[in-house]
Design a protein around this motif. Structure first.
Motif, PDB file in Angstrom:
ATOM      1  N   HIS A  84       0.754  -1.250   0.051  1.00  0.00           N
ATOM      2  CA  HIS A  84      -0.101   0.054   0.106  1.00  0.00           C
ATOM      3  C   HIS A  84       0.923   1.303  -0.124  1.00  0.00           C
ATOM      4  O   HIS A  84       0.451   2.220  -0.504  1.00  0.00           O
ATOM      5  CB  HIS A  84      -0.994  -0.017   1.252  1.00  0.00           C
ATOM      6  N   ARG A 141     -11.256   1.367  13.138  1.00  0.00           N
ATOM      7  CA  ARG A 141     -12.297   0.286  12.264  1.00  0.00           C
ATOM      8  C   ARG A 141     -11.606  -0.770  11.760  1.00  0.00           C
ATOM      9  O   ARG A 141     -10.507  -0.985  11.430  1.00  0.00           O
ATOM     10  CB  ARG A 141     -12.989   1.169  11.494  1.00  0.00           C
ATOM     11  N   GLU A 142     -12.423  -1.902  11.428  1.00  0.00           N
ATOM     12  CA  GLU A 142     -11.763  -2.974  10.639  1.00  0.00           C
ATOM     13  C   GLU A 142     -11.286  -2.396   9.281  1.00  0.00           C
ATOM     14  O   GLU A 142     -11.726  -1.723   8.580  1.00  0.00           O
ATOM     15  CB  GLU A 142     -13.091  -3.946  10.576  1.00  0.00           C
ATOM     16  N   GLY A 143     -10.010  -3.172   9.023  1.00  0.00           N
ATOM     17  CA  GLY A 143      -9.478  -2.619   7.781  1.00  0.00           C
ATOM     18  C   GLY A 143      -8.737  -1.284   7.775  1.00  0.00           C
ATOM     19  O   GLY A 143      -8.120  -1.162   6.817  1.00  0.00           O
ATOM     20  N   ASP A 144      -8.872  -0.709   8.974  1.00  0.00           N
ATOM     21  CA  ASP A 144      -8.064   0.396   8.937  1.00  0.00           C
ATOM     22  C   ASP A 144      -6.387   0.237   8.883  1.00  0.00           C
ATOM     23  O   ASP A 144      -6.159  -0.730   9.466  1.00  0.00           O
ATOM     24  CB  ASP A 144      -8.266   1.326  10.309  1.00  0.00           C
ATOM     25  N   HIS A 145      -5.709   1.165   8.376  1.00  0.00           N
ATOM     26  CA  HIS A 145      -4.100   0.931   8.326  1.00  0.00           C
ATOM     27  C   HIS A 145      -3.877   2.181   9.571  1.00  0.00           C
ATOM     28  O   HIS A 145      -4.257   3.164   9.732  1.00  0.00           O
ATOM     29  CB  HIS A 145      -3.639   1.604   7.185  1.00  0.00           C
ATOM     30  N   GLU A 183      -2.273  -3.212   9.475  1.00  0.00           N
ATOM     31  CA  GLU A 183      -3.604  -3.159   9.031  1.00  0.00           C
ATOM     32  C   GLU A 183      -4.453  -3.867  10.136  1.00  0.00           C
ATOM     33  O   GLU A 183      -3.957  -5.021  10.707  1.00  0.00           O
ATOM     34  CB  GLU A 183      -3.988  -3.767   7.861  1.00  0.00           C
ATOM     35  N   VAL A 222      -7.130  -6.262  11.754  1.00  0.00           N
ATOM     36  CA  VAL A 222      -7.980  -7.388  11.119  1.00  0.00           C
ATOM     37  C   VAL A 222      -8.673  -8.011  12.418  1.00  0.00           C
ATOM     38  O   VAL A 222      -7.947  -8.340  13.421  1.00  0.00           O
ATOM     39  CB  VAL A 222      -6.980  -8.533  10.478  1.00  0.00           C
ATOM     40  N   SER A 223      -9.931  -8.147  12.245  1.00  0.00           N
ATOM     41  CA  SER A 223     -10.568  -8.956  13.474  1.00  0.00           C
ATOM     42  C   SER A 223     -10.499 -10.586  13.033  1.00  0.00           C
ATOM     43  O   SER A 223     -10.725 -10.971  11.942  1.00  0.00           O
ATOM     44  CB  SER A 223     -12.168  -8.790  13.299  1.00  0.00           C
ATOM     45  N   GLU A 224     -10.016 -11.046  14.203  1.00  0.00           N
ATOM     46  CA  GLU A 224      -9.959 -12.478  13.931  1.00  0.00           C
ATOM     47  C   GLU A 224     -10.858 -13.268  15.093  1.00  0.00           C
ATOM     48  O   GLU A 224     -11.127 -12.588  16.232  1.00  0.00           O
ATOM     49  CB  GLU A 224      -8.317 -12.924  14.230  1.00  0.00           C
ATOM     50  N   TRP A 249      -1.587  -6.660  11.088  1.00  0.00           N
ATOM     51  CA  TRP A 249      -0.884  -7.187   9.930  1.00  0.00           C
ATOM     52  C   TRP A 249      -0.295  -6.182   9.210  1.00  0.00           C
ATOM     53  O   TRP A 249      -0.793  -5.551   8.732  1.00  0.00           O
ATOM     54  CB  TRP A 249      -2.167  -8.086   9.183  1.00  0.00           C
ATOM     55  N   ARG A 297       1.336  -5.570   5.437  1.00  0.00           N
ATOM     56  CA  ARG A 297       1.067  -5.932   4.115  1.00  0.00           C
ATOM     57  C   ARG A 297       2.053  -5.759   3.311  1.00  0.00           C
ATOM     58  O   ARG A 297       2.335  -4.523   2.606  1.00  0.00           O
ATOM     59  CB  ARG A 297      -0.166  -5.084   3.582  1.00  0.00           C
TER      60      ARG A 297
END
Length: 239
Positions: A143, A161-165, A182, A184-186, A193, A195
């Motif tokens: 990215h 939020r989910e997916g935020d960097h 990043e 990530v909800s698991e 994470w 990228r």
């Protein structure tokens, strides 16, 4: 077409054209800004050579003294014109350092100002306390390639939020690492994470496995914009 000159180079050009010394420009600009002490000659010269950035307020003060448009200093002669005609929400955001995965170092002294300023137009974040960071390394190069600049909103203002960097800071033995990840909800929790195309940057930080709150990680900001400056021009002049 964007000006090939830097803001500092344009400031020096306008100052020279006005026949004014750096010391005199600093003195007059300080009066415009309502300061008791003049901006020092060293301050002006450091801005002209690119060692320090030029804030929006300083550009406006210099412009009043030199009788030019402040946008001509910051963005080039092609940007002159009424403020209302410029991009909505355009402002200068300070660069406060860099993000570099795996680099552990002491934190800068509190109160250190921006090393430079970058123009940002994000109307939805007009009231936010944005700052910018240089990206070094490859931990998020899918990215943000090495050399990019990210624009960051403090986490407490943006929410996460989910997916935020996000900009993440960790502590280890008095040293700190500041990096990008990043969200990530698991199952069972949240992970941060990388990228990356680099095999060295493929493992996440799982928040539920971090036991020492003093060592982090601390999410200090959310990336809301980015750009990649073009490298220095080196080809021969043809036109």
């Amino acid at each position: 077409m964007a000006s090939a000159m830097s803001p500092g180079e344009r400031l020096r050009q306008f100052r020279k054209a006005a026949g004014m010394s750096a010391k005199e420009l600093g003195r007059r600009a300080a009066m415009v800004l309502g300061r008791d002490r003049p901006l020092s000659e060293a301050t002006v010269l450091n801005q002209e050579t690119g060692i320090n950035g030029i804030s929006k307020d300083q550009a406006e003060a210099y412009a009043r003294v030199l009788k030019v448009d402040p946008a001509a200093i910051l963005f080039g002669p092609e940007a002159t014109g009424p403020v209302a005609s410029r991009p909505q929400g355009l402002r200068m955001v300070g660069v406060l350092g860099e993000v570099r995965a795996g680099a552990w170092a002491e934190l800068p002294e509190q109160g250190e100002g921006p090393t430079e300023f970058v123009p940002v137009a994000l109307p939805e974040y007009e009231r936010a306390h944005l700052f910018a960071l240089h990206v070094a390394g490859r931990s998020m190069d899918r990215h943000y390639p090495d050399g990019s600049v990210v624009i960051v909103c403090p986490a407490h203002e943006a929410g996460i939020r989910e997916g935020d960097h996000v900009v993440v800071r960790r502590q280890r033995g008095g040293l700190y690492e500041t990096t990008l990840k990043e969200i990530v909800s698991e199952p069972g929790g949240v992970a941060l994470w990388p990228r990356s195309t680099d095999p060295a940057h493929q493992e996440p930080i799982r928040l539920q496995s971090v036991r020492d709150a003093q060592e982090g990680p601390e999410i200090i900001g959310v990336v809301v914009g980015s750009f990649q400056p073009r490298g220095a021009r080196s080809g021969p002049l043809v036109l």
